[in-house]
Design an enzyme around this catalytic site. Structure first.
Site, short mmCIF file in Angstrom:
data_model
loop_
_atom_site.label_atom_id
_atom_site.label_comp_id
_atom_site.label_asym_id
_atom_site.label_seq_id
_atom_site.Cartn_x
_atom_site.Cartn_y
_atom_site.Cartn_z
N GLU A 111 -4.09 7.64 -4.82
CA GLU A 111 -4.41 6.94 -6.07
C GLU A 111 -5.77 7.40 -6.57
O GLU A 111 -6.70 7.54 -5.77
CB GLU A 111 -4.43 5.42 -5.83
CG GLU A 111 -3.07 4.88 -5.43
CD GLU A 111 -3.07 3.38 -5.13
OE1 GLU A 111 -4.10 2.72 -5.36
OE2 GLU A 111 -2.05 2.88 -4.69
N ARG B 74 0.86 -1.18 0.00
CA ARG B 74 0.00 0.00 0.00
C ARG B 74 0.90 1.23 0.00
O ARG B 74 1.94 1.25 0.68
CB ARG B 74 -0.90 0.04 1.24
CG ARG B 74 -2.05 -0.95 1.24
CD ARG B 74 -3.15 -0.58 0.24
NE ARG B 74 -4.29 -1.48 0.31
CZ ARG B 74 -4.47 -2.54 -0.47
NH1 ARG B 74 -3.59 -2.84 -1.41
NH2 ARG B 74 -5.55 -3.31 -0.34
N HIS C 162 -1.65 0.42 -9.81
CA HIS C 162 -2.22 -0.53 -8.83
C HIS C 162 -2.84 -1.76 -9.53
O HIS C 162 -4.04 -1.98 -9.47
CB HIS C 162 -3.27 0.17 -7.95
CG HIS C 162 -3.53 -0.57 -6.66
ND1 HIS C 162 -3.87 0.06 -5.50
CD2 HIS C 162 -3.49 -1.90 -6.36
CE1 HIS C 162 -4.04 -0.83 -4.54
NE2 HIS C 162 -3.81 -2.04 -5.05
P1 NAP Z 1 -0.54 -11.62 4.84
O1 NAP Z 1 -0.48 -13.04 4.40
O2 NAP Z 1 -1.38 -11.29 6.03
O3 NAP Z 1 0.98 -11.12 5.09
C1 NAP Z 1 1.29 -9.95 5.75
C2 NAP Z 1 2.73 -10.00 6.22
O4 NAP Z 1 3.02 -8.76 6.89
C3 NAP Z 1 2.98 -11.09 7.26
O5 NAP Z 1 4.29 -11.61 7.13
C4 NAP Z 1 2.82 -10.34 8.58
O6 NAP Z 1 3.55 -10.92 9.66
C5 NAP Z 1 3.47 -9.03 8.22
N1 NAP Z 1 3.10 -7.93 9.11
C6 NAP Z 1 3.97 -7.06 9.65
N2 NAP Z 1 3.36 -6.16 10.39
C7 NAP Z 1 2.05 -6.45 10.35
C8 NAP Z 1 0.90 -5.88 10.96
N3 NAP Z 1 0.98 -4.79 11.74
N4 NAP Z 1 -0.30 -6.46 10.72
C9 NAP Z 1 -0.39 -7.55 9.94
N5 NAP Z 1 0.68 -8.14 9.34
C10 NAP Z 1 1.88 -7.59 9.55
O7 NAP Z 1 -1.08 -10.69 3.68
P2 NAP Z 1 -0.90 -10.89 2.08
O8 NAP Z 1 -2.02 -11.69 1.54
O9 NAP Z 1 0.49 -11.33 1.82
O10 NAP Z 1 -1.14 -9.38 1.60
C11 NAP Z 1 -0.30 -8.36 2.07
C12 NAP Z 1 -0.79 -6.99 1.64
O11 NAP Z 1 -0.53 -6.81 0.27
C13 NAP Z 1 -2.29 -6.76 1.77
O12 NAP Z 1 -2.67 -6.38 3.07
C14 NAP Z 1 -2.55 -5.65 0.77
O13 NAP Z 1 -2.49 -4.40 1.38
C15 NAP Z 1 -1.40 -5.80 -0.22
N6 NAP Z 1 -1.86 -6.20 -1.56
C16 NAP Z 1 -1.65 -5.36 -2.61
C17 NAP Z 1 -2.07 -5.72 -3.87
C18 NAP Z 1 -1.84 -4.84 -5.05
O14 NAP Z 1 -2.71 -4.78 -5.90
N7 NAP Z 1 -0.71 -4.19 -5.17
C19 NAP Z 1 -2.73 -6.94 -4.06
C20 NAP Z 1 -2.93 -7.77 -2.98
C21 NAP Z 1 -2.50 -7.39 -1.71
P3 NAP Z 1 3.29 -12.42 10.17
O15 NAP Z 1 3.94 -13.29 9.13
O16 NAP Z 1 3.95 -12.47 11.46
O17 NAP Z 1 1.79 -12.57 10.21
#
Ligand code: NAP
Length: 328
Positions: free
Chosen positions: A266, A237, A285
């Site tokens: 955005e 983000r 995005h």
């Molecule tokens: P996820 O599986 O929940 O992974 C999040 C990672 O961040 C985990 O390793 C988590 O730690 C870590 N983290 C560090 N601080 C954190 C906090 N305060 N709260 C929660 N997690 C924290 O999520 P994901 O599916 O990989 O997605 C990650 C993010 O990518 C989404 O939230 C979204 O904002 C973004 N995204 C962007 C796009 C785009 O179009 N560019 C598309 C999809 C997603 P732990 O391993 O210890 O849980």
């Protein structure tokens, strides 16, 4: 009486038809924002809300007294007041997993495009500037064998790291995530402090969610710690990064370049210098934006809202306490 759903954006005809088998659906395919009067009127009667990229505030929820569930067509849920939804007993559902690999593909294409300067050199050819064999001025830097530093190592972070380690022989460091022994065994990844990661990584890739804790996680201090040869990638983000500090670091040559899919504002404001910088690849995005994945995400949201409104547990639930309270 059928329960009522307000749906907006990103759903296809079959998905709307599927919802209409069970529910009354008001669909706003091109909703321009929450101020649309028709949307507000429909929301006042709605039991379910399904759609994407809309900021939901407690004030808006006050106008939706019957709301039981929201199904966001996204994995990130920084647009929603989660605690407030839980307090009101409203389920919030998202779409993890179905977009993981596609978003990781976007991340890796930004790594490749920035390192090998795919966009600015394609422009160079288009402009007709390719008049003799290219020289050092057109060289990029290698990706294979380099060190990839992952900020966040969840679903998407692991998928990017897997591409780097298994496809490109990269060394993987990770930070800002709990220990991942399986990934360490699979990829040879090493968890370290963020400062160490910033000092060692050739590519720093951000995949943490936007939360109060991660807002402006990257600022002048973090960019100053990075190698001057390093490339910064953000597919999480925009607000995780202090964009002014990033622009300054790029201008001052504190880092080599940046590959960005997300921005503090955005769509990107027209006066942003970022898309005009030769060492930046800026995308609108598009992390999950393929036909297959967007269809799968919308379908997950349709399934989530259908389950939630018929008393069953949705497939992907953000606020578990709202569900537990309902079961009591
Ligand atoms: P996820 O599986 O929940 O992974 C999040 C990672 O961040 C985990 O390793 C988590 O730690 C870590 N983290 C560090 N601080 C954190 C906090 N305060 N709260 C929660 N997690 C924290 O999520 P994901 O599916 O990989 O997605 C990650 C993010 O990518 C989404 O939230 C979204 O904002 C973004 N995204 C962007 C796009 C785009 O179009 N560019 C598309 C999809 C997603 P732990 O391993 O210890 O849980």
């Amino acid at each position: 009486m059928k329960k009522r759903i307000v749906a907006f954006r990103r759903l296809n005809e079959q998905q709307i038809a599927q919802l209409r088998e069970q529910f009354h659906v008001d669909y706003f395919p091109a909703l321009n924002g929450v101020d649309d009067p028709g949307f507000r009127e429909a929301l006042a009667e709605a039991h379910g809300l399904v759609g994407a990229s809309l900021k939901i505030t407690p004030e808006l929820l006050d106008e939706a007294p019957h709301l039981e569930a929201i199904a966001s067509i996204s994995v990130g849920y920084d647009n929603y007041p989660v605690d407030e939804l839980t307090r009101r007993g409203i389920l919030l559902c998202n779409t993890p997993d179905v977009l993981t690999e596609t978003t990781a593909d976007t991340g890796f294409s930004l790594i490749m495009a920035t390192a090998r300067r795919v966009v600015d050199l394609a422009e160079f050819v288009k402009r007709g500037d390719w008049k003799e064999s290219i020289g050092e001025a057109q060289f990029g830097c290698d990706v294979h064998g380099k060190t990839l530093g992952m900020i966040g190592m969840g679903r998407i972070g692991a998928a990017v790291a897997r591409r780097g380690a298994l496809g490109f022989g990269m060394n993987i460091l990770y930070s800002y995530a709990s220990p991942k022994p399986e990934l360490e065994a699979e990829l040879g990844a090493r968890r370290c402090e963020m400062d160490e990661l910033l000092e060692q990584a050739d590519f720093v890739c951000v995949t943490v969610p936007l939360t109060p804790e991660t807002t402006h996680l990257f600022g002048a201090e973090q960019f100053a710690r990075m190698k001057t040869s390093a490339i910064f990638i953000n597919i999480a983000r925009g607000k995780v990064v202090d964009e002014r500090a990033l622009i300054q670091a790029l201008k001052d040559g504190q880092i080599r370049g940046a590959g960005l899919d997300v921005f503090e504002q955005e769509p990107l404001p027209s006066d942003s210098p970022l898309p005009h910088m030769a060492n930046v690849v800026a995308l609108p995005h598009i992390g999950s934006a393929t036909h297959e994945t967007r269809t799968a995400m919308a379908q997950r949201a349709v399934d989530n809202i259908s389950l939630a409104l018929t008393g069953e547990r949705p497939i992907s639930l953000v606020n578990e306490p709202a569900w537990s309270a309902r079961a009591r």
